[in-house]
Each structure stands twice: as structure tokens, then as C-alpha cells.
Design an enzyme around this catalytic site. Structure first.
Site: not given
Ligand code: KQY
Length: 361
Positions: A353
Site C-alpha cells: 500500500c
Molecule cells: O492501501 C491501503 N491499504 C491504504 C490504507 C489507508 C488507511 C488510511 N488510514
């Protein structure tokens, strides 16, 4: 490129798989105190370790808000480029461009971003700086960008580079993303922008994932025709059914090339929960609730493939070695690097992510 009658697909562009060669990886420096505990200092340490691991095989560029520029520049090794660029948080997978290529040129697909749900169930407001990041990166790299009329985050899709895309119904059909589009219309946009033939839909993502079930937290493409998913053996755990349904959906599908899909399994860490001390270190906000005892959306599937290296999250001493062993078997000849990633997990995601690859052409 913005007119679909002249779509990237019609022009011979396709999104490469993550296993294909990378020119670089981009990341974004964390600094939000309502997402990262203790003023984001522990998260910054974790991001540095991830960047250093990646830089063994691939050049890394870190974008950083103006207020943190000096800190990031001093703390990151000199071979990691630091570029001042505004962002609302640090999830480069979701805010960066999804690149397509025709073998001669790279074009960055610039999705509309609404902080994982906009005013329905988004995680923060405003998100305009995040939304501008993809186009800015393309401009810095000298690449064209193509704004796509679809609210989408890069972590909600995985491609195999040969015409297949994996995603979840939970996320892409969520009312907070594109409520005015049908499933068929969403498929059409994906196919035209990413040069695809087939979309494979899993019902849901990982349990209690605040992204509304991003596919990159439950599945990773190993190579065309092969994926690995997070598995759960405890029938009393809510993840048990989710993983089984994902497995069944994959096993009853063929991909764009008509192959049966080989599905491998990774153990589920934990279950892991946020501690009182961790929750107390995070500033309170409206969007992101951090309650002591809340289940964390932890998964070894949230790893990065980059130029013959796998960078995977170390999350639970009980399963870290088993995960390394499985990844080493799945990626023979690759260096498999584990990085302690609980601080990234506390922010709501993991190594995949916080990274975005720029393909080599
Ligand atoms: O791609 C992702 N898992 C982003 C997570 C965002 C979380 C924001 N608190």
C-alpha cells in the site's frame, strides 16, 4: 488520452504485472498524527527500512510535505531521492499513477481519489493534495498522464500483465466509490484504461480493512495464472469464510488467456489487535477510529515485488518464517526481504500500500 474513443487499450497500451521490470518505486513520507502514532516517528522509521530494502534492487523516490522535507532528507540514505510534494497522507499505491505501456511509451493512469469513500465513509477530508499526486509524478518523470473518470485506488486492483485484473466487489461496488456506475460500466472503464480482457471479482477483501476490502491486502499475483491469498484455518475467525469464498471464486474462474488459476496460500498473522498504548498515541479524528482492542487488517499478501526482490511485512513472529518460506518457493531466485511492519499496519495498510512501481520500458 482522456476520450475513451481513443482509449489506452485502443492505442495498444496495457498495464504490466508487478513481476515485470521496474524503473523505480515511489513512496510518500508519513506525517499525519491522526493516522500514525507518536507524531509518525515510529512509522517514519519503518518507511525508511522499507525504502532501504527496495533500494537494494530498485531506485526509490520519496515525496515529502514541505514541513518534513529537512527531516526526511537527513534521515534517508543519499541514494534515495527526496522530492518535496504535497500529500494528505502516505499511501502511494492508492494515490500514485497506475502505469500502462505500449512498449515504446509509458502513460500514467490518474484515477479520481476520494480518501477511500469520500463523504460517505472516507477516512479524512480534504483529500485534494492526494488526488493531485499521480499527475505530478507523471510530469516529473516526463510521462503523459490520463485522468480516468473512475474513483479508484491502486490497492484495489492487481493485474497479471496479460489481460487479467483481480479486484473485490466489496470495494469497487461500494456505494462510496462509483454509485452511478453499474458493474459492467466499471469493468468497461478498467478494461479500456488498463488494456484488459477479463476482470476476476472476489467477493470481499480482508476482515475489518478500512479501505472497504482492497484486493492487495488479501491476494497477490505471483505470475500470470498464479496467485497467492491469505488463508485462515480457524473456522471461528471471520476471516475463515472470506478466504474460502475468495478461493472458490478463483478456482471456478479462468483468466484472460483461458488458464485455470493456481491458488497458493499464505498463513494469516495473529489475529492482531491494536494495544491501548498504540491507540493512545494517535490523535483523535472523525474518519479513522483507533480503539484499543480493534482487530488490525494484517496480511502477508501485502508485499511488493520489485526487480527480483520480494519485500514482505514481518508481522507475527509465529508466522514470519513460514511466510518467508512460502514466498521463497513461489519466487525462486528472488531475494526475499522481511521488514518489521507493525507500525505500517497500525496506519491501516502495509508495504504494498505504501509503494508504487514505475515500469521500465
Ligand atoms: O492501501 C491501503 N491499504 C491504504 C490504507 C489507508 C488507511 C488510511 N488510514
Amino acid at each position: 488520452m482522456n476520450n475513451l474513443s481513443n482509449s489506452p487499450k485502443a492505442n495498444g497500451f496495457r498495464m504490466p504485472g508487478e513481476h515485470e521490470p521496474h524503473a523505480g518505486i515511489w513512496m510518500a513520507w508519513p506525517d499525519r498524527a491522526d493516522n500514525w502514532r507518536n507524531g509518525a516517528k515510529p512509522a517514519q522509521e519503518a518507511f525508511i527500512k522499507v525504502a532501504m530494502a527496495i533500494s537494494k534492487t530498485t531506485p526509490v523516490t520519496m515525496i515529502v510535505n514541505e514541513s518534513q522535507y529537512q527531516n526526511a532528507r537527513h534521515r534517508l540514505p543519499s541514494d534515495i531521492k527526496v522530492v518535496e510534494m504535497s500529500a494528505d497522507d502516505s499511501w502511494m499505491r492508492d494515490i500514485g499513477p497506475s502505469y500502462v505501456t505500449d512498449g515504446k511509451e509509458r502513460v500514467g493512469i490518474d484515477w479520481e481519489f476520494n480518501a477511500w469513500g469520500g463523504l460517505v465513509d472516507g477516512l479524512y477530508y480534504p483529500w485534494n493534495k492526494d488526488d493531485e499526486v499521480a499527475a505530478k509524478i507523471c510530469e516529473i518523470l516526463g510521462d503523459r498522464s490520463c485522468r480516468a473518470p473512475l474513483i479508484l485506488e491502486g490497492g484495489s486492483i492487481h493485474t497479471d500483465g496479460e489481460g487479467t485484473l483481480y479486484t473485490t466487489e466489496e470495494c469497487l461496488l461500494h456505494p462510496s466509490r462509483n454509485p452511478d456506475l453499474t458493474k459492467e460500466e466499471i469493468e468497461h472503464q478498467l478494461k479500456e484504461h488498463l488494456g484488459l480482457e477479463k476482470i476476476i471479482w472476489l467477493p470481499s477483501g480482508l476482515y475489518n480493512d478500512e479501505t472497504n476490502g482492497h484486493v492487495d491486502n488479501i491476494l497477490h499475483v505471483v505470475k500470470p495464472g498464479e496467485v497467492v491469498i491469505t488463508w485462515c484455518n480457524d473456522e471461528f475467525d471471520p476471516q475463515y469464510e472470506i478466504s474460502r469464498k475468495a478461493y472458490d471464486a478463483l478456482c471456478t474462474e479462468t483468466d484472460a488467456k483461458g488458464r485455470n488459476i493456481v491458488v497458493h496460500k499464505l498463513p494469516m498473522p495473529g489475529p492482531l489487535f491494536i494495544t491501548e498504548e498504540e491507540a493512545n498515541g494517535i490523535d483523535a479524528s472523525n474518519g479513522m477510529e483507533r480503539t484499543p482492542g480493534e482487530r488490525l487488517a494484517a496480511s502477508y499478501a501485502n508485499f511488493l515485488i520489485t526487480n527480483n526482490q520480494i519485500v514482505y511485512p514481518l508481522l507475527d513472529a509465529k508466522y514470519d518464517e513460514e511466510a518467508r518460506h512460502i514466498l521463497s518457493e513461489l519466487f525462486p531466485g528472488y531475494e526475499v526481504t522481511g521488514v518489521k511492519a507493525r507500525e505500517i499496519l497500525l496506519g491501516g495498510g502495509n508495504i504494498h500500500c505504501i509503494t508504487q512501481q514505475i515500469p521500465k520500458i
